[in-house]
Scaffold this motif. Structure first.
Motif, PDB file in Angstrom:
ATOM      1  N   THR A  58       0.786  -1.354  -0.051  1.00 14.25           N
ATOM      2  CA  THR A  58       0.125   0.106  -0.125  1.00 14.25           C
ATOM      3  C   THR A  58       1.043   1.091  -0.086  1.00 14.25           C
ATOM      4  O   THR A  58       2.055   1.328   0.623  1.00 14.25           O
ATOM      5  CB  THR A  58      -1.025   0.149   1.182  1.00 14.25           C
ATOM      6  OG1 THR A  58      -0.067   0.081   2.495  1.00 14.25           O
ATOM      7  CG2 THR A  58      -1.956  -1.146   1.180  1.00 14.25           C
ATOM      8  N   ARG A  60       1.676   4.591   1.499  1.00 11.92           N
ATOM      9  CA  ARG A  60       1.508   5.506   2.548  1.00 11.92           C
ATOM     10  C   ARG A  60       1.723   6.977   2.233  1.00 11.92           C
ATOM     11  O   ARG A  60       1.008   7.739   2.628  1.00 11.92           O
ATOM     12  CB  ARG A  60       2.391   4.956   3.777  1.00 11.92           C
ATOM     13  CG  ARG A  60       2.277   5.964   4.963  1.00 11.92           C
ATOM     14  CD  ARG A  60       2.934   5.386   6.122  1.00 11.92           C
ATOM     15  NE  ARG A  60       2.680   5.935   7.424  1.00 11.92           N
ATOM     16  CZ  ARG A  60       3.352   7.210   7.851  1.00 11.92           C
ATOM     17  NH1 ARG A  60       4.160   7.799   7.314  1.00 11.92           N
ATOM     18  NH2 ARG A  60       2.781   7.634   8.911  1.00 11.92           N
ATOM     19  N   MET A 117      -5.621  -5.915   6.332  1.00 10.47           N
ATOM     20  CA  MET A 117      -4.869  -4.546   5.950  1.00 10.47           C
ATOM     21  C   MET A 117      -4.047  -4.216   7.216  1.00 10.47           C
ATOM     22  O   MET A 117      -4.037  -3.020   7.659  1.00 10.47           O
ATOM     23  CB  MET A 117      -5.900  -3.529   5.771  1.00 10.47           C
ATOM     24  CG  MET A 117      -6.752  -3.922   4.338  1.00 10.47           C
ATOM     25  SD  MET A 117      -5.648  -4.089   2.945  1.00 10.47           S
ATOM     26  CE  MET A 117      -5.277  -2.413   2.817  1.00 10.47           C
TER      27      MET A 117
END
Length: 136
Positions: A58, A60, A117
């Motif tokens: 992911t 950031r 997640m």
């Protein structure tokens, strides 16, 4: 960024704005493709990471500096270089070039997460390639 992974990309009409200049958000798409191909060149792809290790990347943080435009039909290069890994966080540097001219620089912080997640440390095989010097 010597020894960096390089991905050549042709600028298509769909990548540009009304003036024939690459729309700024498309540089993020180009950078994503380059990161995916950088991983693939090292024996990993996103489905393997999820199936074998249960991890996803992911974004950031992404700091982009736009220095010069790319235009319709230009051939550009996106360079990707790992800059460090700490726990679940991975730092990468990317540059978009036309010839030797730097068009965009990106500094990224990615986080590895599991299916829920939640941040997780990189598995050893992935940590090894993320820690490897550029060009290896």
């Amino acid at each position: 960024m010597t020894g960096a992974h390089r991905l050549a990309i042709r600028v298509y009409y769909e990548d540009t704005d009304a003036g024939g200049i690459v729309y700024h958000a498309n540089y993020l798409r180009f950078a994503e493709r380059a990161r995916t191909e950088w991983l693939r060149a090292r024996g990993f792809d996103h489905p393997v990471l999820l199936e074998r290790f249960g991890v996803l990347f992911t974004v950031r943080r992404c700091d982009a500096v736009f220095l010069a435009p790319a235009r319709l039909d230009d051939e550009i290069l996106v360079e990707t270089v790992p800059q460090g890994i700490e726990g679940a966080r991975i730092r990468l540097g990317q540059r978009v070039l036309k010839g030797e001219r730097e068009l965009v620089t990106l500094a990224l912080e990615l986080v590895l997460v599991n299916r829920a997640m939640r941040p997780v440390r990189a598995p050893p095989p992935l940590r090894a390639i993320l820690s490897a010097p550029a060009g290896s």
